[in-house]
Design a protein around this motif. Structure first.
Motif, mmCIF file in Angstrom:
data_model
loop_
_atom_site.group_PDB
_atom_site.id
_atom_site.type_symbol
_atom_site.label_atom_id
_atom_site.label_comp_id
_atom_site.label_asym_id
_atom_site.label_seq_id
_atom_site.Cartn_x
_atom_site.Cartn_y
_atom_site.Cartn_z
ATOM 1 N N SER A 59 0.821 -1.211 0.000
ATOM 2 C CA SER A 59 0.000 0.000 0.000
ATOM 3 C C SER A 59 0.854 1.260 0.000
ATOM 4 C CB SER A 59 -0.934 0.000 1.215
ATOM 5 O OG SER A 59 -1.825 -1.095 1.173
ATOM 6 N N ARG A 60 1.950 1.267 0.781
ATOM 7 C CA ARG A 60 2.822 2.442 0.792
ATOM 8 C C ARG A 60 3.521 2.603 -0.555
ATOM 9 N NH1 ARG A 60 0.468 1.958 4.916
ATOM 10 N NH2 ARG A 60 -1.000 2.884 3.437
ATOM 11 N N LEU A 61 3.903 1.508 -1.186
ATOM 12 C CA LEU A 61 4.520 1.577 -2.509
ATOM 13 C C LEU A 61 3.538 2.141 -3.529
ATOM 14 C CD1 LEU A 61 6.951 0.871 -4.342
ATOM 15 C CD2 LEU A 61 5.919 -1.392 -4.659
ATOM 16 N N THR A 62 2.292 1.726 -3.419
ATOM 17 C CA THR A 62 1.263 2.232 -4.328
ATOM 18 C C THR A 62 1.063 3.729 -4.149
ATOM 19 O OG1 THR A 62 0.148 0.085 -4.203
ATOM 20 C CG2 THR A 62 -1.121 1.935 -5.056
ATOM 21 N N GLU A 63 1.097 4.204 -2.923
ATOM 22 C CA GLU A 63 0.917 5.634 -2.666
ATOM 23 C C GLU A 63 2.042 6.456 -3.280
ATOM 24 O OE1 GLU A 63 0.587 5.857 1.522
ATOM 25 O OE2 GLU A 63 -1.422 4.976 1.598
ATOM 26 N N ILE A 64 3.250 5.900 -3.317
ATOM 27 C CA ILE A 64 4.366 6.611 -3.958
ATOM 28 C C ILE A 64 4.088 6.813 -5.438
ATOM 29 C CG2 ILE A 64 6.806 6.443 -4.584
ATOM 30 C CD1 ILE A 64 7.263 4.977 -1.931
ATOM 31 N N PHE A 65 3.596 5.755 -6.109
ATOM 32 C CA PHE A 65 3.303 5.863 -7.540
ATOM 33 C C PHE A 65 2.100 6.765 -7.784
ATOM 34 C CE2 PHE A 65 6.021 2.153 -7.745
ATOM 35 C CZ PHE A 65 6.654 2.306 -8.961
ATOM 36 N N PHE A 66 1.132 6.750 -6.863
ATOM 37 C CA PHE A 66 -0.020 7.629 -7.009
ATOM 38 C C PHE A 66 0.376 9.101 -6.903
ATOM 39 C CE2 PHE A 66 -3.431 4.373 -6.274
ATOM 40 C CZ PHE A 66 -4.209 4.751 -7.357
ATOM 41 N N ALA A 67 1.450 9.387 -6.197
ATOM 42 C CA ALA A 67 1.874 10.773 -6.028
ATOM 43 C C ALA A 67 2.505 11.346 -7.293
ATOM 44 C CB ALA A 67 2.866 10.873 -4.870
ATOM 45 N N ILE A 68 2.846 10.495 -8.254
ATOM 46 C CA ILE A 68 3.474 10.947 -9.502
ATOM 47 C C ILE A 68 2.383 11.176 -10.548
ATOM 48 C CG2 ILE A 68 5.141 10.377 -11.307
ATOM 49 C CD1 ILE A 68 6.449 8.439 -9.328
ATOM 50 N N PRO A 69 2.266 12.363 -11.118
ATOM 51 C CA PRO A 69 1.280 12.587 -12.185
ATOM 52 C C PRO A 69 1.532 11.627 -13.353
ATOM 53 C CG PRO A 69 2.181 14.668 -11.405
ATOM 54 C CD PRO A 69 3.002 13.587 -10.772
ATOM 55 N N SER A 70 0.481 10.984 -13.819
ATOM 56 C CA SER A 70 0.639 9.908 -14.805
ATOM 57 C C SER A 70 1.312 10.378 -16.089
ATOM 58 C CB SER A 70 -0.723 9.288 -15.118
ATOM 59 O OG SER A 70 -1.306 8.745 -13.958
ATOM 60 N N ILE A 71 0.776 11.424 -16.706
ATOM 61 C CA ILE A 71 1.331 11.895 -17.975
ATOM 62 C C ILE A 71 2.745 12.431 -17.794
ATOM 63 C CG2 ILE A 71 1.080 13.601 -19.811
ATOM 64 C CD1 ILE A 71 -0.815 11.301 -20.081
ATOM 65 N N LEU A 72 2.961 13.178 -16.707
ATOM 66 C CA LEU A 72 4.299 13.728 -16.459
ATOM 67 C C LEU A 72 5.313 12.612 -16.225
ATOM 68 C CD1 LEU A 72 6.074 16.193 -16.052
ATOM 69 C CD2 LEU A 72 5.391 16.222 -13.639
ATOM 70 N N GLY A 73 4.927 11.597 -15.433
ATOM 71 C CA GLY A 73 5.845 10.488 -15.185
ATOM 72 C C GLY A 73 6.125 9.687 -16.442
ATOM 73 N N ALA A 74 5.075 9.404 -17.218
ATOM 74 C CA ALA A 74 5.274 8.671 -18.477
ATOM 75 C C ALA A 74 6.120 9.480 -19.444
ATOM 76 C CB ALA A 74 3.918 8.342 -19.097
ATOM 77 N N LEU A 75 5.926 10.789 -19.459
ATOM 78 C CA LEU A 75 6.740 11.663 -20.316
ATOM 79 C C LEU A 75 8.212 11.591 -19.923
ATOM 80 C CD1 LEU A 75 6.893 13.931 -22.462
ATOM 81 C CD2 LEU A 75 6.424 15.557 -20.632
ATOM 82 N N LEU A 76 8.486 11.583 -18.628
ATOM 83 C CA LEU A 76 9.864 11.503 -18.144
ATOM 84 C C LEU A 76 10.500 10.167 -18.517
ATOM 85 C CD1 LEU A 76 12.202 12.650 -16.461
ATOM 86 C CD2 LEU A 76 11.096 11.684 -14.421
ATOM 87 N N ILE A 77 9.770 9.071 -18.320
ATOM 88 C CA ILE A 77 10.307 7.740 -18.656
ATOM 89 C C ILE A 77 10.558 7.624 -20.159
ATOM 90 C CG2 ILE A 77 9.789 5.276 -18.671
ATOM 91 C CD1 ILE A 77 8.163 5.720 -16.119
ATOM 92 N N ALA A 78 9.585 8.048 -20.967
ATOM 93 C CA ALA A 78 9.727 7.933 -22.419
ATOM 94 C C ALA A 78 10.859 8.810 -22.936
ATOM 95 C CB ALA A 78 8.409 8.308 -23.098
ATOM 96 N N ALA A 79 11.019 10.011 -22.363
ATOM 97 C CA ALA A 79 12.089 10.900 -22.811
ATOM 98 C C ALA A 79 13.460 10.374 -22.391
ATOM 99 C CB ALA A 79 11.863 12.300 -22.253
ATOM 100 N N THR A 80 13.543 9.756 -21.217
ATOM 101 C CA THR A 80 14.822 9.251 -20.728
ATOM 102 C C THR A 80 15.336 8.104 -21.585
ATOM 103 O OG1 THR A 80 14.240 9.897 -18.472
ATOM 104 C CG2 THR A 80 16.011 8.278 -18.728
#
Length: 324
Positions: free
Chosen positions: A157-178
């Motif tokens: 549950s705590r791990l899930t909350e960490i991922f929930f704190a990351i905006p989906s599009i912004l996080g995916a944009l960062l991963i795809a750009a990296t």
């Protein structure tokens, strides 16, 4: 030979035993409780009977079937166009619709109709595979955390909350750009959306398992000596799957829209691959001069996302008895 003594005794008139009229008990009304062949109706059977009467479900399924056929057999739709989706002619750039070019040509002189048809494949494939990956990962972690509880549930549950704190599009944009250029662009978009998309499925599955594991059938399975794996996957999973299916169906449309957003920002699907988001990105600079190269893929994208959202809403209403 003497007559037999009457039942009432000697000297008494023969009595008759009156049996009151009885009404045969009515057969129990099993309509809706049993399916064909007398089998007890299940949640899925009732849901299917309900879905078949919903116009929204029928319309969305027809649209999705057409899109799937378009994705796997695009030549059935583009056969009337003699030009390939990747055949471009700069001398005909931004021409309007005409014979052989139903949607006109884009900024590079490519046929918009053919590219719209062929672009459906990558957009839908990304949505389908991302939905499968997020459902498997989130569902598996959710059923384990909900069943085990304790430390396992707390850590997950705590791990899930960490991922929930990351905006989906912004996080995916960062991963795809990296990792851009280090992997296939389609695979990279699937991975980027999966990494940030599984927590929602996790929470839905975890909540459903926590509710179901206190039911009598789980207690009975424990008393009969069933192991943890059998209880989780034989008893809990089928009874916790309905809300996950609803969320996955709606998420599929959301992932298709997210792919279009990433491609529009330049970190999603890359040329020579084709997708609706990439077509919209290529046409945005000359939109005022030639709006059709942007309008047609945008319309197809909107219809696709809307169809999956409509399907998810119809399935949710059918699977939730409170909404009937």
């Amino acid at each position: 030979m003497s007559n037999p003594t009457p039942p009432g005794g000697p000297g008494l008139p023969e009595t008759q035993t009156l049996v009151p009229d009885t009404v045969a008990p009515a057969a129990p009304d099993t309509e809706g409780a049993e399916g064909k062949g007398g089998k007890p109706a299940s949640l899925w059977t009732d849901a299917w009977h309900d879905l078949r009467r919903r116009p929204m479900f029928i319309i969305s399924v027809i649209i999705i079937l057409v899109l799937l056929v378009m994705s796997f057999w695009p030549s059935l739709f583009s056969a009337i166009d003699p030009y390939n989706a990747r055949t471009c002619d700069l001398s005909t750039a931004r021409q309007g619709p005409g014979p052989g070019h139903l949607f006109g040509r884009d900024n590079l002189g490519c046929d918009v109709y053919a590219r719209t048809i062929y672009g459906a494949r990558n957009s839908i494939v990304i949505g389908v595979f991302t939905t499968l990956m997020t459902t498997i990962i989130g569902g598996l972690l959710g059923i384990i955390a909900g069943f085990r509880g304790g430390v396992t549930d707390t850590i997950a549950s705590r791990l899930t909350e960490i991922f929930f704190a990351i905006p989906s599009i912004l996080g995916a944009l960062l991963i795809a750009a990296t990792f851009r250029g280090k992997a296939n662009s389609i695979l990279l978009v699937i991975v980027a959306l999966t990494v940030l998309g599984w927590p929602m499925v996790f929470r839905i599955m975890r909540a459903a398992v926590i509710t179901a594991k206190s039911q009598d059938f789980v207690v009975a399975a424990r008393a009969l000596g069933a192991g943890s794996s059998r209880i989780m996957f034989r008893h809990l999973l089928p009874n916790s799957l309905a809300p996950v299916i609803v969320v996955a169906t709606i998420n599929l449309g959301s992932f298709i829209a997210a792919e279009a957003a990433l491609s529009f920002l330049g970190v999603g699907v890359q040329s020579p691959d084709i997708s609706w988001g990439l077509m919209i990105a290529d046409a945005r600079n000359r939109f005022l001069e030639a709006p059709l190269p942007l309008v047609f893929p945008a319309v197809f994208l909107s219809i696709t996302v809307l169809a999956f959202i409509m399907l998810g809403d119809a399935v949710r209403d059918a699977l939730d008895p409170k909404l009937r």
